[in-house]
Design a protein around this motif. Structure first.
Motif, short mmCIF file in Angstrom:
data_model
loop_
_atom_site.label_atom_id
_atom_site.label_comp_id
_atom_site.label_asym_id
_atom_site.label_seq_id
_atom_site.Cartn_x
_atom_site.Cartn_y
_atom_site.Cartn_z
N UNK A 1 106.67 4.69 35.73
CA UNK A 1 106.40 5.64 34.66
C UNK A 1 105.29 5.12 33.75
N UNK A 2 105.44 3.89 33.29
CA UNK A 2 104.45 3.31 32.36
C UNK A 2 103.09 3.17 33.03
N UNK A 3 103.07 2.87 34.31
CA UNK A 3 101.82 2.77 35.05
C UNK A 3 101.12 4.13 35.10
N UNK A 4 101.90 5.19 35.36
CA UNK A 4 101.32 6.54 35.38
C UNK A 4 100.77 6.91 34.01
N UNK A 5 101.53 6.63 32.97
CA UNK A 5 101.08 6.95 31.61
C UNK A 5 99.77 6.23 31.31
N UNK A 6 99.71 4.95 31.65
CA UNK A 6 98.52 4.16 31.40
C UNK A 6 97.31 4.73 32.15
N UNK A 7 97.51 5.09 33.40
CA UNK A 7 96.41 5.62 34.20
C UNK A 7 95.97 7.00 33.71
N UNK A 8 96.92 7.83 33.31
CA UNK A 8 96.60 9.17 32.78
C UNK A 8 95.77 9.01 31.50
N UNK A 9 96.24 8.17 30.59
CA UNK A 9 95.53 7.97 29.33
C UNK A 9 94.14 7.37 29.55
N UNK A 10 94.02 6.49 30.53
CA UNK A 10 92.72 5.90 30.84
C UNK A 10 91.71 6.99 31.24
N UNK A 11 92.11 7.85 32.16
CA UNK A 11 91.21 8.92 32.61
C UNK A 11 90.94 9.92 31.49
N UNK A 12 91.99 10.32 30.77
CA UNK A 12 91.79 11.30 29.69
C UNK A 12 90.89 10.74 28.59
N UNK A 13 91.07 9.49 28.23
CA UNK A 13 90.21 8.89 27.20
C UNK A 13 88.78 8.73 27.68
N UNK A 14 88.60 8.37 28.96
CA UNK A 14 87.24 8.32 29.52
C UNK A 14 86.61 9.70 29.54
N UNK A 15 87.39 10.69 29.91
CA UNK A 15 86.91 12.07 29.92
C UNK A 15 86.48 12.49 28.52
N UNK A 16 87.33 12.19 27.55
CA UNK A 16 87.02 12.55 26.16
C UNK A 16 85.75 11.86 25.69
N UNK A 17 85.57 10.60 26.05
CA UNK A 17 84.35 9.87 25.67
C UNK A 17 83.11 10.54 26.26
N UNK A 18 83.20 10.90 27.53
CA UNK A 18 82.05 11.56 28.18
C UNK A 18 81.78 12.93 27.56
N UNK A 19 82.85 13.67 27.28
CA UNK A 19 82.68 14.98 26.64
C UNK A 19 82.03 14.82 25.28
N UNK A 20 82.52 13.88 24.50
CA UNK A 20 81.97 13.65 23.16
C UNK A 20 80.49 13.26 23.24
N UNK A 21 80.14 12.42 24.21
CA UNK A 21 78.74 12.01 24.39
C UNK A 21 77.87 13.21 24.76
N UNK A 22 78.39 14.06 25.65
CA UNK A 22 77.63 15.24 26.07
C UNK A 22 77.48 16.25 24.92
N UNK A 23 78.52 16.40 24.12
CA UNK A 23 78.46 17.35 23.00
C UNK A 23 77.51 16.85 21.90
N UNK A 24 77.50 15.56 21.66
CA UNK A 24 76.62 15.04 20.62
C UNK A 24 75.17 15.02 21.10
N UNK A 25 74.98 14.99 22.42
CA UNK A 25 73.63 14.99 22.98
C UNK A 25 73.03 16.37 23.16
#
Length: 125
Positions: A100-124
């Motif tokens: 369970x904790x491994x899944x949560x960690x992996x989900x958050x990793x991808x979602x946070x990376x996605x959010x970072x890329x989205x934020x970079x694209x929106x600010x650009x």
């Protein structure tokens, strides 16, 4: 532009759902009792599944028109599937802690990376 902001908000919402599922799991494990399926599990899981489904559709559409540095459509689908699973598993104390904790960690990793890329694209843009 509005669609991109919507994806940004959906991504943040999914991060919140994942964190909520993690907290639910911790409290359910501590109590040692399963929650009511129709009263608690299903309503939460349905909300998460619907948001994740919408997120996949919008992200994949966006990914067709723009390239993302470290994200691939398969990761988006897998993350949404894992989040839907976690949203259900969180309510059952016998769910494997490590898995369970491994899944949560992996989900958050991808979602946070996605959010970072989205934020970079929106600010650009």
């Amino acid at each position: 532009m509005q669609n991109k902001r919507e994806i940004q908000e959906l991504t943040q919402q999914l991060i919140g759902f994942c964190q909520a599922a993690d907290k639910i799991y911790d409290s359910v494990r501590e109590e040692g009792a399963e929650k009511d399926f129709y009263g608690e599990v299903k309503p939460f899981a349905d909300k998460v599944h619907q948001a994740a489904k919408e997120w996949v559709i919008q992200m994949k559409e966006w990914m067709k028109s723009e390239s993302f540095t470290h994200l691939y459509p398969q990761q988006i689908e897998q993350t949404a599937d894992n989040l839907s699973d976690v949203a259900v598993q969180a309510f059952f104390p016998k769910t494997s802690y490590k898995r369970f904790k491994s899944h949560v960690q992996s989900i958050l990793f991808i979602l946070n990376n996605t959010l970072s890329e989205i934020n970079a694209k929106l600010s650009g843009s």
